[in-house]
Design a protein around this motif. Structure first.
Motif, PDB file in Angstrom:
ATOM      1  N   ALA A   1      36.227 -16.053  29.226  1.00 12.13           N
ATOM      2  CA  ALA A   1      35.470 -16.219  27.980  1.00 12.13           C
ATOM      3  C   ALA A   1      36.160 -17.206  27.053  1.00 12.13           C
ATOM      4  O   ALA A   1      35.498 -18.033  26.398  1.00 12.13           O
ATOM      5  CB  ALA A   1      35.306 -14.867  27.288  1.00 12.13           C
ATOM      6  N   THR A   2      37.483 -17.159  27.000  1.00  8.14           N
ATOM      7  CA  THR A   2      38.245 -18.087  26.167  1.00  8.14           C
ATOM      8  C   THR A   2      38.058 -19.518  26.652  1.00  8.14           C
ATOM      9  O   THR A   2      37.848 -20.435  25.858  1.00  8.14           O
ATOM     10  CB  THR A   2      39.743 -17.713  26.176  1.00  8.14           C
ATOM     11  OG1 THR A   2      39.872 -16.372  25.697  1.00  8.14           O
ATOM     12  CG2 THR A   2      40.560 -18.644  25.303  1.00  8.14           C
ATOM     13  N   SER A   3      38.101 -19.719  27.954  1.00  8.09           N
ATOM     14  CA  SER A   3      37.890 -21.051  28.532  1.00  8.09           C
ATOM     15  C   SER A   3      36.483 -21.561  28.255  1.00  8.09           C
ATOM     16  O   SER A   3      36.288 -22.731  27.923  1.00  8.09           O
ATOM     17  CB  SER A   3      38.142 -21.031  30.037  1.00  8.09           C
ATOM     18  OG  SER A   3      39.480 -20.761  30.312  1.00  8.09           O
ATOM     19  N   ALA A   4      35.496 -20.677  28.402  1.00 10.17           N
ATOM     20  CA  ALA A   4      34.109 -21.070  28.149  1.00 10.17           C
ATOM     21  C   ALA A   4      33.918 -21.457  26.686  1.00 10.17           C
ATOM     22  O   ALA A   4      33.255 -22.451  26.376  1.00 10.17           O
ATOM     23  CB  ALA A   4      33.160 -19.938  28.528  1.00 10.17           C
ATOM     24  N   ALA A   5      34.516 -20.695  25.785  1.00 12.81           N
ATOM     25  CA  ALA A   5      34.404 -21.003  24.361  1.00 12.81           C
ATOM     26  C   ALA A   5      35.088 -22.323  24.038  1.00 12.81           C
ATOM     27  O   ALA A   5      34.560 -23.140  23.263  1.00 12.81           O
ATOM     28  CB  ALA A   5      35.007 -19.879  23.526  1.00 12.81           C
ATOM     29  N   ALA A   6      36.231 -22.577  24.634  1.00 16.60           N
ATOM     30  CA  ALA A   6      36.942 -23.835  24.400  1.00 16.60           C
ATOM     31  C   ALA A   6      36.126 -25.015  24.921  1.00 16.60           C
ATOM     32  O   ALA A   6      36.095 -26.076  24.306  1.00 16.60           O
ATOM     33  CB  ALA A   6      38.322 -23.803  25.072  1.00 16.60           C
ATOM     34  N   HIS A   7      35.447 -24.799  26.039  1.00 17.17           N
ATOM     35  CA  HIS A   7      34.599 -25.861  26.603  1.00 17.17           C
ATOM     36  C   HIS A   7      33.435 -26.193  25.664  1.00 17.17           C
ATOM     37  O   HIS A   7      33.080 -27.347  25.485  1.00 17.17           O
ATOM     38  CB  HIS A   7      34.083 -25.439  27.976  1.00 17.17           C
ATOM     39  CG  HIS A   7      33.183 -26.441  28.622  1.00 17.17           C
ATOM     40  ND1 HIS A   7      33.672 -27.624  29.147  1.00 17.17           N
ATOM     41  CD2 HIS A   7      31.850 -26.461  28.821  1.00 17.17           C
ATOM     42  CE1 HIS A   7      32.661 -28.320  29.641  1.00 17.17           C
ATOM     43  NE2 HIS A   7      31.545 -27.629  29.451  1.00 17.17           N
ATOM     44  N   ILE A   8      32.865 -25.158  25.065  1.00 20.83           N
ATOM     45  CA  ILE A   8      31.721 -25.359  24.167  1.00 20.83           C
ATOM     46  C   ILE A   8      32.151 -25.876  22.799  1.00 20.83           C
ATOM     47  O   ILE A   8      31.575 -26.818  22.266  1.00 20.83           O
ATOM     48  CB  ILE A   8      30.937 -24.038  24.010  1.00 20.83           C
ATOM     49  CG1 ILE A   8      30.295 -23.651  25.348  1.00 20.83           C
ATOM     50  CG2 ILE A   8      29.873 -24.148  22.916  1.00 20.83           C
ATOM     51  CD1 ILE A   8      29.739 -22.261  25.395  1.00 20.83           C
ATOM     52  N   PHE A   9      33.178 -25.239  22.232  1.00 19.61           N
ATOM     53  CA  PHE A   9      33.546 -25.541  20.847  1.00 19.61           C
ATOM     54  C   PHE A   9      34.780 -26.418  20.714  1.00 19.61           C
ATOM     55  O   PHE A   9      35.135 -26.823  19.612  1.00 19.61           O
ATOM     56  CB  PHE A   9      33.790 -24.222  20.082  1.00 19.61           C
ATOM     57  CG  PHE A   9      32.585 -23.346  20.047  1.00 19.61           C
ATOM     58  CD1 PHE A   9      31.484 -23.678  19.295  1.00 19.61           C
ATOM     59  CD2 PHE A   9      32.556 -22.168  20.785  1.00 19.61           C
ATOM     60  CE1 PHE A   9      30.346 -22.869  19.261  1.00 19.61           C
ATOM     61  CE2 PHE A   9      31.435 -21.341  20.770  1.00 19.61           C
ATOM     62  CZ  PHE A   9      30.331 -21.700  19.991  1.00 19.61           C
TER      63      PHE A   9
ATOM     64  N   CYS B   1      44.094 -14.115  22.440  1.00 17.02           N
ATOM     65  CA  CYS B   1      43.699 -13.400  23.649  1.00 17.02           C
ATOM     66  C   CYS B   1      44.192 -11.957  23.611  1.00 17.02           C
ATOM     67  O   CYS B   1      43.465 -11.037  23.971  1.00 17.02           O
ATOM     68  CB  CYS B   1      44.228 -14.099  24.897  1.00 17.02           C
ATOM     69  SG  CYS B   1      43.355 -15.621  25.277  1.00 17.02           S
TER      70      CYS B   1
ATOM     71  N   ASN C   1      39.052 -27.104  21.491  1.00 18.80           N
ATOM     72  CA  ASN C   1      40.247 -26.294  21.205  1.00 18.80           C
ATOM     73  C   ASN C   1      40.373 -26.193  19.746  1.00 18.80           C
ATOM     74  O   ASN C   1      40.958 -25.671  19.050  1.00 18.80           O
ATOM     75  CB  ASN C   1      41.487 -26.921  21.844  1.00 18.80           C
ATOM     76  CG  ASN C   1      41.388 -26.896  23.366  1.00 18.80           C
ATOM     77  OD1 ASN C   1      40.772 -26.001  23.916  1.00 18.80           O
ATOM     78  ND2 ASN C   1      41.973 -27.863  24.008  1.00 18.80           N
TER      79      ASN C   1
END
Length: 107
Positions: free
Chosen positions: A97-105, A22, A107
């Motif tokens: 954005a970090t949370s959204a990426a973690a949700h998609i991809f 981050c 951790n």
């Protein structure tokens, strides 16, 4: 006990890695976008402020107000934000954005 300590170290390492990622993303955005305390129109025609924060995006009014900005003044080119307020906006956007990426991809 040894396994518990190893797990704690792994969790701590993961937390540090996310934190560094981050910080790295924030630094990259700050350098690429540059800092403008007052509203300007970006290359795509959107009102923008700070480190490329899109004032035309959904929820922008609330986010500007949440950091103590006067939305009407900022949006209508009659007010600016402080660097501290801008850093809070950027931090919030990077976290989202970090949370959204973690949700998609994951951790």
């Amino acid at each position: 006990y040894l396994i518990a300590m190893m797990l704690c170290n792994l969790v701590l390492a993961a937390v540090v890695a996310v934190s560094l990622a981050c910080e790295s993303a924030t630094s990259l955005i700050e350098q690429a976008e540059g800092f403008r305390a007052c509203t300007y129109v970006d290359t795509t025609g959107h009102k923008t402020i700070c480190y490329g924060f899109n004032l035309d995006a959904v929820g922008a009014r609330t986010k500007v107000q949440d950091v103590g900005g006067n939305w009407d003044q900022v949006y209508n080119h009659k007010g600016c934000l402080t660097q501290s307020q801008c850093q809070k906006l950027l931090s919030s956007e990077v976290s989202a954005a970090t949370s959204a990426a973690a949700h998609i991809f994951g951790n």
